[in-house]
Design a protein around this motif. Structure first.
Motif, mmCIF file in Angstrom:
data_model
loop_
_atom_site.group_PDB
_atom_site.id
_atom_site.type_symbol
_atom_site.label_atom_id
_atom_site.label_comp_id
_atom_site.label_asym_id
_atom_site.label_seq_id
_atom_site.Cartn_x
_atom_site.Cartn_y
_atom_site.Cartn_z
ATOM 1 N N ASN A 1 -1.428 20.517 -61.318
ATOM 2 C CA ASN A 1 -1.956 20.809 -59.979
ATOM 3 C C ASN A 1 -3.297 20.098 -59.822
ATOM 4 N N ASP A 2 -4.084 20.494 -58.863
ATOM 5 C CA ASP A 2 -5.358 19.803 -58.612
ATOM 6 C C ASP A 2 -6.346 19.907 -59.767
ATOM 7 N N ILE A 3 -6.225 20.928 -60.602
ATOM 8 C CA ILE A 3 -7.183 21.101 -61.702
ATOM 9 C C ILE A 3 -6.546 21.082 -63.086
ATOM 10 N N LYS B 1 -7.172 27.499 -64.440
ATOM 11 C CA LYS B 1 -8.349 27.087 -65.202
ATOM 12 C C LYS B 1 -8.306 25.574 -65.415
ATOM 13 N N PRO B 2 -9.409 24.851 -65.137
ATOM 14 C CA PRO B 2 -9.402 23.396 -65.324
ATOM 15 C C PRO B 2 -8.976 22.996 -66.733
ATOM 16 N N ASP C 1 -8.250 14.151 -72.075
ATOM 17 C CA ASP C 1 -9.569 14.241 -72.707
ATOM 18 C C ASP C 1 -9.465 14.867 -74.097
ATOM 19 N N ILE C 2 -8.664 15.914 -74.214
ATOM 20 C CA ILE C 2 -8.459 16.584 -75.502
ATOM 21 C C ILE C 2 -7.743 15.643 -76.465
#
Length: 151
Positions: free
Chosen positions: A52-54, A135-136, A141-142
């Motif tokens: 979704n967006d986050i 939750k973002p 990145d991880i």
């Protein structure tokens, strides 16, 4: 590409990543667990794959899609609310229920569960069910942080 469930992640790496475990890397002629998943599991997995967006749980996106390796199912995708994605074109990384490590699965895992009766390990099912879509979360990145030093 086959990896045993819960083995340490090493996809194109020189050394395995101890904090990331493989789930759902199935291949034809390799046995895999089958059974019923929890109610709501496929719906939640579907939402995680689409994001979704986050939330973006996908890593290692490719320009084409890996076909189902269990049978001749053709090109596969998912779609909801005008958003769509190809299965087999990325991995998904999901934090464990306690957040101490991660699971890496091909996005094709959705199809394997839905159409081929694959039963992922309980730890993965629990992680999917606990995943917070509000939750973002940016898996890429991880991924970049976890694979450092494994080339």
């Amino acid at each position: 590409m086959f990896y045993e469930d819960l083995s340490n992640y090493c996809y194109y790496l020189k050394t395995p990543v101890a904090t990331v475990r493989n789930v759902g890397w199935l291949e034809k002629d390799k046995p895999y667990a089958t059974g019923e998943v929890l109610d709501g599991f496929l719906t939640k997995l579907f939402s995680i794959i689409l994001g979704n967006d986050i939330v973006d749980a996908q890593v290692n996106r490719i320009r084409s899609a890996h076909p189902c390796s269990l049978s001749d199912c053709g090109t596969l995708g998912i779609e909801a609310d005008g958003r769509k994605d190809s299965l087999g074109a990325a991995e998904i990384w999901i934090p464990s229920k306690d957040g101490s490590d991660f699971f890496a699965a091909p996005s094709m895992i959705y199809h394997y569960v839905e159409k081929h009766g694959y039963l992922p390990p309980k730890e993965f099912v629990d992680a999917v069910m606990a995943f917070d879509l509000a939750k973002p979360y940016k898996a890429q990145d991880i991924y970049l942080e976890e694979i450092k030093g494994h080339f």
